[in-house]
Design an enzyme around this catalytic site. Sequence first.
Site, PDB file in Angstrom:
ATOM      1  N   SER A  63       0.826  -1.210   0.000  1.00  0.00           N
ATOM      2  CA  SER A  63       0.000   0.000   0.000  1.00  0.00           C
ATOM      3  C   SER A  63       0.859   1.259   0.000  1.00  0.00           C
ATOM      4  CB  SER A  63      -0.918   0.007   1.214  1.00  0.00           C
ATOM      5  OG  SER A  63      -1.751  -1.121   1.221  1.00  0.00           O
TER       6      SER A  63
HETATM    7  N1  SAH Z   1      -0.729  -4.765   4.072  1.00  0.00           N
HETATM    8  C1  SAH Z   1      -0.136  -5.093   2.790  1.00  0.00           C
HETATM    9  C2  SAH Z   1      -1.083  -4.787   1.661  1.00  0.00           C
HETATM   10  C3  SAH Z   1      -1.121  -5.905   0.678  1.00  0.00           C
HETATM   11  S1  SAH Z   1      -2.387  -5.808  -0.554  1.00  0.00           S
HETATM   12  C4  SAH Z   1       1.200  -4.410   2.631  1.00  0.00           C
HETATM   13  O1  SAH Z   1       1.479  -3.470   3.374  1.00  0.00           O
HETATM   14  O2  SAH Z   1       1.988  -4.823   1.782  1.00  0.00           O
HETATM   15  C5  SAH Z   1      -3.679  -6.816   0.163  1.00  0.00           C
HETATM   16  C6  SAH Z   1      -3.341  -8.264   0.433  1.00  0.00           C
HETATM   17  O3  SAH Z   1      -4.566  -8.895   0.844  1.00  0.00           O
HETATM   18  C7  SAH Z   1      -2.838  -9.049  -0.763  1.00  0.00           C
HETATM   19  O4  SAH Z   1      -1.587  -9.612  -0.454  1.00  0.00           O
HETATM   20  C8  SAH Z   1      -3.907 -10.131  -0.978  1.00  0.00           C
HETATM   21  O5  SAH Z   1      -3.379 -11.361  -1.409  1.00  0.00           O
HETATM   22  C9  SAH Z   1      -4.530 -10.232   0.394  1.00  0.00           C
HETATM   23  N2  SAH Z   1      -5.898 -10.778   0.401  1.00  0.00           N
HETATM   24  C10 SAH Z   1      -6.939 -10.471  -0.417  1.00  0.00           C
HETATM   25  N3  SAH Z   1      -8.038 -11.178  -0.097  1.00  0.00           N
HETATM   26  C11 SAH Z   1      -7.689 -11.967   0.970  1.00  0.00           C
HETATM   27  C12 SAH Z   1      -8.388 -12.938   1.751  1.00  0.00           C
HETATM   28  N4  SAH Z   1      -9.667 -13.263   1.519  1.00  0.00           N
HETATM   29  N5  SAH Z   1      -7.725 -13.542   2.761  1.00  0.00           N
HETATM   30  C13 SAH Z   1      -6.406 -13.244   3.025  1.00  0.00           C
HETATM   31  N6  SAH Z   1      -5.704 -12.341   2.310  1.00  0.00           N
HETATM   32  C14 SAH Z   1      -6.328 -11.709   1.289  1.00  0.00           C
END
Ligand code: SAH
Length: 222
Positions: A63
């Site tokens: 993000s």
């Molecule tokens: N907090 C992270 C943001 C990653 S983007 C950072 O700082 O890098 C959001 C993440 O949510 C992705 O890696 C995606 O794979 C995960 N995600 C999406 N749907 C999900 C679900 N149902 N259960 C677990 N993870 C999920």
Amino acid sequence: MSHRYILEQAKQELLSSLEQRGISPAVLQALATVPRERFVPEALQLRAYEDTSLPIGHGQTISQPYTVAYMTDLLDVHPGQRVLEIGTGSGYQTAILCTLGAHVWTIERFSDLAEQARQTLHALGLYPTVIVGDGWEGYPPAAPYDRIIVTAAAPEIPMSLARQLKVGGKMVVPVGQKDQHMYRIIRINENEFDVYSSAQRFRFVPFVRTQPPDNNHVHAAS
Ligand code: SAH
């Protein structure tokens, strides 16, 4: 100029711009502590302190720093609190939560992202519990939580997660389809929740539902 110097300059510029945008001193301090360049792919390391999201594989992103800072402020984390994060991704938001003194459980559906994040976090001396699984179900074994943060766009307020909050606990989640408003849900008592939503809009990768929806989800009016 060395890479270290360029990164340090960019980091200072980013921190002062976040300060001007109203981010609290405690959250700025955590962002100053965590090396974001460790959470992005090597080829993108020089861009680690641009205020932008960056790809981390599997079509997912780390993000944008402003978004991480804004969400962390809204979450209002205190040392010793139990925090559940949905969407580990790179582990950067996880590192910020750990640096603020929280005990963190974090769930990621891609096992290799989870493994990479775990390694990066361990190398920095941070030891959250990283779980591979479907975040829609939360993580009942460690519930209830003081705080829950969802880092992917939910189509509606995930009430199954809100019910894993302690009374008085807070959840921050981006809700919406094409773009999202940030929602903060506070559990007032066993059955009542206070809902606030930001005027600002954000853009997240989707919170993918790998399980059929249950019928207890409340629709968010945005
Ligand atoms: N907090 C992270 C943001 C990653 S983007 C950072 O700082 O890098 C959001 C993440 O949510 C992705 O890696 C995606 O794979 C995960 N995600 C999406 N749907 C999900 C679900 N149902 N259960 C677990 N993870 C999920």
